[in-house]
Design a protein around this motif. Structure first.
Motif, mmCIF file in Angstrom:
data_model
loop_
_atom_site.group_PDB
_atom_site.id
_atom_site.type_symbol
_atom_site.label_atom_id
_atom_site.label_comp_id
_atom_site.label_asym_id
_atom_site.label_seq_id
_atom_site.Cartn_x
_atom_site.Cartn_y
_atom_site.Cartn_z
ATOM 1 N N ASP A 29 0.846 -1.189 0.000
ATOM 2 C CA ASP A 29 0.000 0.000 0.000
ATOM 3 C C ASP A 29 0.885 1.244 0.000
ATOM 4 N N ASP A 30 0.418 2.265 -0.682
ATOM 5 C CA ASP A 30 1.142 3.532 -0.681
ATOM 6 C C ASP A 30 0.137 4.684 -0.611
ATOM 7 N N PRO A 31 0.580 5.853 -0.228
ATOM 8 C CA PRO A 31 -0.336 6.981 -0.075
ATOM 9 C C PRO A 31 -0.576 7.750 -1.376
ATOM 10 N N VAL A 32 -0.064 7.248 -2.486
ATOM 11 C CA VAL A 32 -0.076 8.008 -3.730
ATOM 12 C C VAL A 32 -1.114 7.508 -4.734
ATOM 13 N N ASN A 33 -1.111 6.213 -5.016
ATOM 14 C CA ASN A 33 -1.912 5.679 -6.111
ATOM 15 C C ASN A 33 -3.366 5.422 -5.704
ATOM 16 N N LEU A 34 -4.262 5.759 -6.615
ATOM 17 C CA LEU A 34 -5.687 5.498 -6.396
ATOM 18 C C LEU A 34 -5.960 4.002 -6.476
ATOM 19 N N MET A 35 -6.964 3.563 -5.736
ATOM 20 C CA MET A 35 -7.329 2.143 -5.754
ATOM 21 C C MET A 35 -7.723 1.700 -7.157
ATOM 22 N N SER A 36 -8.417 2.541 -7.898
ATOM 23 C CA SER A 36 -8.822 2.189 -9.260
ATOM 24 C C SER A 36 -7.608 2.003 -10.159
ATOM 25 N N TYR A 37 -6.564 2.793 -9.946
ATOM 26 C CA TYR A 37 -5.344 2.654 -10.737
ATOM 27 C C TYR A 37 -4.634 1.345 -10.414
ATOM 28 N N VAL A 38 -4.551 1.002 -9.145
ATOM 29 C CA VAL A 38 -3.907 -0.257 -8.742
ATOM 30 C C VAL A 38 -4.640 -1.437 -9.371
ATOM 31 N N GLU A 70 3.201 -15.749 -7.814
ATOM 32 C CA GLU A 70 4.146 -16.703 -7.219
ATOM 33 C C GLU A 70 4.810 -17.484 -8.331
ATOM 34 N N GLY A 71 6.063 -17.847 -8.110
ATOM 35 C CA GLY A 71 6.775 -18.642 -9.095
ATOM 36 C C GLY A 71 8.271 -18.565 -8.876
ATOM 37 N N GLY A 72 9.002 -18.685 -9.955
ATOM 38 C CA GLY A 72 10.458 -18.621 -9.894
ATOM 39 C C GLY A 72 10.945 -17.222 -9.554
ATOM 40 N N ARG A 73 12.123 -17.163 -8.994
ATOM 41 C CA ARG A 73 12.655 -15.875 -8.533
ATOM 42 C C ARG A 73 12.793 -14.864 -9.669
ATOM 43 N N GLU A 74 13.347 -15.290 -10.798
ATOM 44 C CA GLU A 74 13.558 -14.359 -11.904
ATOM 45 C C GLU A 74 12.240 -13.790 -12.419
ATOM 46 N N ALA A 75 11.223 -14.632 -12.528
ATOM 47 C CA ALA A 75 9.915 -14.163 -12.994
ATOM 48 C C ALA A 75 9.330 -13.161 -12.010
ATOM 49 N N MET A 76 9.485 -13.410 -10.710
ATOM 50 C CA MET A 76 8.941 -12.493 -9.711
ATOM 51 C C MET A 76 9.697 -11.167 -9.741
ATOM 52 N N GLU A 77 11.000 -11.219 -9.979
ATOM 53 C CA GLU A 77 11.766 -9.982 -10.086
ATOM 54 C C GLU A 77 11.292 -9.152 -11.281
ATOM 55 N N LEU A 78 10.928 -9.827 -12.376
ATOM 56 C CA LEU A 78 10.403 -9.108 -13.538
ATOM 57 C C LEU A 78 9.048 -8.472 -13.225
ATOM 58 N N HIS A 79 8.191 -9.192 -12.495
ATOM 59 C CA HIS A 79 6.898 -8.623 -12.096
ATOM 60 C C HIS A 79 7.101 -7.391 -11.212
ATOM 61 N N VAL A 80 8.012 -7.491 -10.260
ATOM 62 C CA VAL A 80 8.273 -6.361 -9.353
ATOM 63 C C VAL A 80 8.815 -5.170 -10.142
ATOM 64 N N GLU A 81 9.716 -5.433 -11.073
ATOM 65 C CA GLU A 81 10.239 -4.357 -11.914
ATOM 66 C C GLU A 81 9.107 -3.690 -12.702
ATOM 67 N N ALA A 82 8.182 -4.494 -13.212
ATOM 68 C CA ALA A 82 7.034 -3.947 -13.935
ATOM 69 C C ALA A 82 6.166 -3.102 -13.009
ATOM 70 N N MET A 83 5.930 -3.579 -11.781
ATOM 71 C CA MET A 83 5.124 -2.816 -10.829
ATOM 72 C C MET A 83 5.787 -1.464 -10.550
ATOM 73 N N HIS A 84 7.104 -1.454 -10.419
ATOM 74 C CA HIS A 84 7.830 -0.203 -10.218
ATOM 75 C C HIS A 84 7.631 0.717 -11.420
ATOM 76 N N GLY A 85 7.610 0.136 -12.622
ATOM 77 C CA GLY A 85 7.376 0.923 -13.828
ATOM 78 C C GLY A 85 6.014 1.597 -13.832
ATOM 79 N N TYR A 86 5.051 0.975 -13.182
ATOM 80 C CA TYR A 86 3.709 1.566 -13.049
ATOM 81 C C TYR A 86 3.619 2.519 -11.856
ATOM 82 N N GLY A 87 4.687 2.626 -11.083
ATOM 83 C CA GLY A 87 4.689 3.518 -9.930
ATOM 84 C C GLY A 87 4.189 2.883 -8.645
ATOM 85 N N LEU A 88 4.077 1.544 -8.613
ATOM 86 C CA LEU A 88 3.638 0.853 -7.394
ATOM 87 C C LEU A 88 4.848 0.406 -6.582
ATOM 88 N N TRP A 89 4.645 0.294 -5.284
ATOM 89 C CA TRP A 89 5.685 -0.227 -4.402
ATOM 90 C C TRP A 89 5.556 -1.748 -4.397
#
Length: 98
Positions: A29-38, A70-89
């Protein structure tokens, strides 16, 4: 004198069990992004239904975080990187780690 590099049986089984646990992408959770955006980000990136995306978004909002994949470490790191690209923590952790 050579060092003994063999693992003790208890340590070997502990390492094997740790390697078998899946990795998780966690959105926080973060104080910036709207729930609809998430919810939109979850639908767009993961290709899930609006209902599932809203459920995950509400878990992020009410509990402070949600496991979104959930899955392999590399795949999860890619998902997290994508979330950062969208501005999510987001972070990666191994299942069972808090």
């Amino acid at each position: 004198m050579m060092a003994d590099t063999r693992l003790r049986p208890d340590r070997a089984s502990e390492l094997a069990a740790q390697q078998e646990r899946p990795w998780q992408a966690v959105v926080w959770d973060d104080p910036v992004n709207l729930m609809s955006y998430v919810s939109f980000v979850f639908r767009r990136h993961f290709g899930i239904t609006r209902e599932r995306a809203d459920e995950l978004m509400m878990r992020v909002h009410t509990a402070g975080s949600a496991v979104v994949a959930e899955g392999g470490r590399e795949a999860m790191e890619l998902h997290v990187e994508a979330m950062h690209g969208y501005g999510l923590w987001a972070t990666v952790r191994q299942e069972g780690d808090a």
